[in-house]
Scaffold this motif. Structure first.
Motif, PDB file in Angstrom:
ATOM      1  N   ARG A   1      -3.115   4.024  -2.934  1.00  0.00           N
ATOM      2  CA  ARG A   1      -3.684   3.615  -4.112  1.00  0.00           C
ATOM      3  C   ARG A   1      -3.412   4.331  -5.383  1.00  0.00           C
ATOM      4  O   ARG A   1      -3.761   3.867  -6.273  1.00  0.00           O
ATOM      5  CB  ARG A   1      -5.307   3.599  -3.796  1.00  0.00           C
ATOM      6  CG  ARG A   1      -5.713   2.598  -2.751  1.00  0.00           C
ATOM      7  CD  ARG A   1      -7.183   2.933  -2.378  1.00  0.00           C
ATOM      8  NE  ARG A   1      -7.871   2.714  -3.415  1.00  0.00           N
ATOM      9  CZ  ARG A   1      -8.456   1.780  -3.969  1.00  0.00           C
ATOM     10  NH1 ARG A   1      -8.309   0.717  -3.499  1.00  0.00           N
ATOM     11  NH2 ARG A   1      -9.290   1.861  -4.904  1.00  0.00           N
TER      12      ARG A   1
ATOM     13  N   ALA B   1      -8.130  -3.153  -6.294  1.00  0.00           N
ATOM     14  CA  ALA B   1      -8.669  -3.307  -5.030  1.00  0.00           C
ATOM     15  C   ALA B   1     -10.036  -2.610  -4.842  1.00  0.00           C
ATOM     16  O   ALA B   1     -10.104  -1.473  -4.650  1.00  0.00           O
ATOM     17  CB  ALA B   1      -7.793  -3.074  -3.806  1.00  0.00           C
ATOM     18  N   SER B   2     -11.252  -3.293  -5.606  1.00  0.00           N
ATOM     19  CA  SER B   2     -12.388  -2.666  -5.607  1.00  0.00           C
ATOM     20  C   SER B   2     -12.861  -1.891  -4.198  1.00  0.00           C
ATOM     21  O   SER B   2     -12.800  -2.845  -3.200  1.00  0.00           O
ATOM     22  CB  SER B   2     -13.535  -3.624  -6.199  1.00  0.00           C
ATOM     23  OG  SER B   2     -14.512  -2.761  -6.191  1.00  0.00           O
ATOM     24  N   THR B   3     -13.519  -0.938  -4.064  1.00  0.00           N
ATOM     25  CA  THR B   3     -14.042  -0.273  -2.828  1.00  0.00           C
ATOM     26  C   THR B   3     -15.406  -0.450  -2.677  1.00  0.00           C
ATOM     27  O   THR B   3     -15.817  -0.148  -1.626  1.00  0.00           O
ATOM     28  CB  THR B   3     -13.696   1.431  -2.845  1.00  0.00           C
ATOM     29  OG1 THR B   3     -14.304   1.955  -4.145  1.00  0.00           O
ATOM     30  CG2 THR B   3     -12.134   1.502  -2.945  1.00  0.00           C
TER      31      THR B   3
ATOM     32  N   GLY C   1      -4.627   1.189  -7.000  1.00  0.00           N
ATOM     33  CA  GLY C   1      -6.057   1.040  -6.591  1.00  0.00           C
ATOM     34  C   GLY C   1      -7.186   0.570  -7.545  1.00  0.00           C
ATOM     35  O   GLY C   1      -8.245   0.234  -7.324  1.00  0.00           O
TER      36      GLY C   1
ATOM     37  N   ASN D   1      -8.405  -1.057   0.661  1.00  0.00           N
ATOM     38  CA  ASN D   1      -9.601  -0.752  -0.100  1.00  0.00           C
ATOM     39  C   ASN D   1     -10.647   0.300   0.690  1.00  0.00           C
ATOM     40  O   ASN D   1     -11.816   0.340   0.286  1.00  0.00           O
ATOM     41  CB  ASN D   1     -10.428  -1.956  -0.425  1.00  0.00           C
ATOM     42  CG  ASN D   1     -10.954  -2.832   0.278  1.00  0.00           C
ATOM     43  OD1 ASN D   1     -11.055  -2.637   1.576  1.00  0.00           O
ATOM     44  ND2 ASN D   1     -11.679  -3.649  -0.188  1.00  0.00           N
TER      45      ASN D   1
END
Length: 94
Positions: free
Chosen positions: A34, A73-75, A70, A51
């Motif tokens: 990421r 792609a929301s975590t 990164g 993620n």
């Protein structure tokens, strides 16, 4: 304003540097790095960015060049606001 020194350049994982020469291998590929920057060679590729739980599909466009993988792609899960739930909601005192 760039975060890294100009003489260092942008960070790209060694795995992605090998893949940028062979675009066929990068199509629909899972990426765990990421922190790597998106290069112009990755434009029009579809990748899956991890993620932390599942890979998220992302189409690389020209606007994303220079950003990190990164960022797309929301975590964290989105939480719905509890104020507009529906007819069963409680009202305050009158």
């Amino acid at each position: 304003m760039p975060r890294r020194s100009i003489w260092k350049g942008s960070f790209v994982d060694a795995f992605l540097l090998r893949m940028k020469k062979k675009r066929d291998l990068l199509l629909n590929r899972k990426i765990w790095s990421r922190r790597s920057s998106i290069l112009p060679e990755f434009v029009d590729c579809s990748v899956r960015i991890y993620n932390g739980k599942t890979p998220v599909r992302c189409k690389i466009t020209e606007e994303k060049v220079g950003h990190k993988f990164g960022e797309f792609a929301s975590t964290r899960k989105r939480r719905l606001s509890r104020t507009n739930i529906g007819p069963g909601r409680k009202r305050g005192k009158k």
